[in-house]
Write an enzyme that holds these catalytic residues in place. Sequence first.
Site, PDB file in Angstrom:
ATOM      1  N   TYR A  16       0.821  -1.217   0.000  1.00 34.41           N
ATOM      2  CA  TYR A  16       0.000   0.000   0.000  1.00 34.41           C
ATOM      3  C   TYR A  16       0.855   1.268   0.000  1.00 34.41           C
ATOM      4  O   TYR A  16       0.544   2.242   0.694  1.00 34.41           O
ATOM      5  CB  TYR A  16      -0.945   0.005   1.218  1.00 34.41           C
ATOM      6  CG  TYR A  16      -2.166  -0.842   0.985  1.00 34.41           C
ATOM      7  CD1 TYR A  16      -3.260  -0.315   0.304  1.00 34.41           C
ATOM      8  CD2 TYR A  16      -2.219  -2.160   1.396  1.00 34.41           C
ATOM      9  CE1 TYR A  16      -4.364  -1.091   0.039  1.00 34.41           C
ATOM     10  CE2 TYR A  16      -3.327  -2.949   1.138  1.00 34.41           C
ATOM     11  CZ  TYR A  16      -4.395  -2.407   0.468  1.00 34.41           C
ATOM     12  OH  TYR A  16      -5.484  -3.168   0.205  1.00 34.41           O
ATOM     13  N   TYR A 143     -14.711  -4.196   2.332  1.00 39.20           N
ATOM     14  CA  TYR A 143     -13.326  -4.599   2.079  1.00 39.20           C
ATOM     15  C   TYR A 143     -13.129  -5.959   2.748  1.00 39.20           C
ATOM     16  O   TYR A 143     -13.374  -6.113   3.948  1.00 39.20           O
ATOM     17  CB  TYR A 143     -12.319  -3.590   2.651  1.00 39.20           C
ATOM     18  CG  TYR A 143     -10.894  -4.085   2.470  1.00 39.20           C
ATOM     19  CD1 TYR A 143     -10.257  -3.963   1.239  1.00 39.20           C
ATOM     20  CD2 TYR A 143     -10.209  -4.736   3.506  1.00 39.20           C
ATOM     21  CE1 TYR A 143      -8.970  -4.452   1.046  1.00 39.20           C
ATOM     22  CE2 TYR A 143      -8.920  -5.225   3.316  1.00 39.20           C
ATOM     23  CZ  TYR A 143      -8.306  -5.078   2.089  1.00 39.20           C
ATOM     24  OH  TYR A 143      -7.039  -5.577   1.892  1.00 39.20           O
ATOM     25  N   ASP A 234     -17.557 -11.656   8.147  1.00 36.08           N
ATOM     26  CA  ASP A 234     -16.114 -11.407   8.109  1.00 36.08           C
ATOM     27  C   ASP A 234     -15.755 -10.608   9.358  1.00 36.08           C
ATOM     28  O   ASP A 234     -15.900  -9.386   9.407  1.00 36.08           O
ATOM     29  CB  ASP A 234     -15.758 -10.638   6.826  1.00 36.08           C
ATOM     30  CG  ASP A 234     -14.289 -10.247   6.768  1.00 36.08           C
ATOM     31  OD1 ASP A 234     -13.588 -10.403   7.792  1.00 36.08           O
ATOM     32  OD2 ASP A 234     -13.844  -9.759   5.718  1.00 36.08           O
ATOM     33  N   LYS A 263      -6.222 -11.394  12.091  1.00 41.14           N
ATOM     34  CA  LYS A 263      -5.732 -10.206  12.811  1.00 41.14           C
ATOM     35  C   LYS A 263      -5.524 -10.457  14.317  1.00 41.14           C
ATOM     36  O   LYS A 263      -4.470 -10.924  14.708  1.00 41.14           O
ATOM     37  CB  LYS A 263      -6.680  -9.032  12.576  1.00 41.14           C
ATOM     38  CG  LYS A 263      -6.585  -8.503  11.145  1.00 41.14           C
ATOM     39  CD  LYS A 263      -7.130  -7.115  11.035  1.00 41.14           C
ATOM     40  CE  LYS A 263      -7.140  -6.594   9.622  1.00 41.14           C
ATOM     41  NZ  LYS A 263      -5.863  -6.073   9.173  1.00 41.14           N
TER      42      LYS A 263
HETATM   43  C1  LIG Z   1     -12.733  -7.082   7.305  1.00 42.61           C
HETATM   44  C2  LIG Z   1     -11.452  -7.529   6.683  1.00 42.61           C
HETATM   45  N1  LIG Z   1     -11.425  -8.659   5.973  1.00 42.61           N
HETATM   46  C3  LIG Z   1     -10.289  -9.122   5.415  1.00 42.61           C
HETATM   47  C4  LIG Z   1      -9.105  -8.437   5.543  1.00 42.61           C
HETATM   48  C5  LIG Z   1      -7.848  -8.956   4.903  1.00 42.61           C
HETATM   49  O1  LIG Z   1      -6.971  -9.448   5.865  1.00 42.61           O
HETATM   50  P1  LIG Z   1      -5.409  -9.604   5.521  1.00 42.61           P
HETATM   51  O2  LIG Z   1      -4.867  -8.240   5.402  1.00 42.61           O
HETATM   52  O3  LIG Z   1      -4.859 -10.364   6.689  1.00 42.61           O
HETATM   53  O4  LIG Z   1      -5.324 -10.385   4.259  1.00 42.61           O
HETATM   54  C6  LIG Z   1      -9.079  -7.248   6.272  1.00 42.61           C
HETATM   55  C7  LIG Z   1      -7.832  -6.477   6.397  1.00 42.61           C
HETATM   56  O5  LIG Z   1      -7.808  -5.335   6.747  1.00 42.61           O
HETATM   57  C8  LIG Z   1     -10.285  -6.788   6.856  1.00 42.61           C
HETATM   58  O6  LIG Z   1     -10.327  -5.650   7.564  1.00 42.61           O
END
Ligand SMILES: Cc1ncc(COP(=O)(O)O)c(C=O)c1O
Length: 423
Positions: A16, A143, A234, A263
């Site tokens: 990024y 996202y 998610d 995370k």
């Molecule tokens: C809600 C959500 N899903 C998926 C992801 C993707 O996770 P990663 O960065 O570990 O691939 C993120 C990352 O910020 C996220 O906030």
Amino acid sequence: MRTLLDRDRDCVWHPYTQSGFGSDPLPVVRGEGSALILEDGRRIIDGISSWWCCLHGHGNQRLASAAAQQFETLDHVLFAGVTHEPAVALAERLCGAYPHSFSRVFYSDNGSTAVEVAIKLAVQFWRNRGERRLRVVALHGAYHGDTFGAMAVGARSVFTNAFEDLLFSVEYLSPEGGDAEVARCEELARQGDVACFIFEPSVQGAGGMKFIDPAVLDRYCAIFQRGGTLCIADEIMTGFGRTGPLFASSEMAIAPDLVCLSKGLTSGTLPLAVTMCREAVFREFVSDDHSRTFFHGHTFTANPIACAVALASLDISESESCANQRLRINEAHSEFAERVRGRSGIEGVRVRGTILAFDVVTPEAGGYVSPVAQQARQFFIDRGVLLRPLGNVVYCMPPYCVTDEELEVVYSTLEDFVNHLGL
Ligand SMILES: Cc1ncc(COP(=O)(O)O)c(C=O)c1O
């Protein structure tokens, strides 16, 4: 002697990051609680838990001991045809901790992949049942990650433009709900070909820290589940107490069918992710026929050290003291929100759990590449705070162990920034 930055410039490609803008990364040499120590000795407060994952701070001793102990017992082993105590124990604990009745855990190693797994599971679930369901529904502004499937179910944006033609098409519903959207949801469900509906419960993170009313998600999920469509929560950002409860989807009346976690799972110390599901989803894959197998796996699936750390992290997240820390942050955020609400130059001051956010009013449309982000980031760093605005959306999401003094530094920096906007 060449500094870390000199050497970095010659060989590293950062995520990024537009290297053409010439702004240097922060040379971090150590982490201590909520602080990052730079090469020149400066102490920077990690106001965003290093991309939202270091829940219990940097250099946490309980997590370090769990990792060291596990390293000495079993460092790594493949997970196909093999099992081990940390993976089984973590699966048991996660199923027990999740408020809805889930019984299966599929391991992977990052958030995007946990989402890929969820989508693939949903599509193959229908194939295994002999039904052709290939349509996917998501929310506007979502996202879900950067791999192809995860990009496809996210909003189209500057993140995905280069890949647009390669992404499968997705139907989007508004996270705001409303009668027209509910009618569209009903229409989509009536067509009978929706494999899954994916959403971020409670907060859309990278999409701009937008809060979602759980009742809207309940309405969509109720409609979809009536026709069998699998609902995927998610919780990669929201899991482990970020929005208040241990899991944001516990605030929904309707239980999803699958949930993605990563995370905070290891408190940001080691890469690990899970896609959990109900037993009924798993059962569709159990057979004496190879074609019903879920042919998916990663080298580092269920790494024992990561699982051991995740168990230790869950112990902390579930403790009363951690719940109190989250409450303390929420109260402090709310007081600060009152302090700055209505100030000129900002709008939409909002707090949910340990997340504080507001939007900077800009003449041009917001969005990730808004110049506000870069300027604001530098303003904060100069004052000893790491905050990475999402375009014109400024937010703070500290580790739960952040001290009151550190929080006050963050707030006074944010207030200086707001005052600076008003000049
Ligand atoms: C809600 C959500 N899903 C998926 C992801 C993707 O996770 P990663 O960065 O570990 O691939 C993120 C990352 O910020 C996220 O906030």
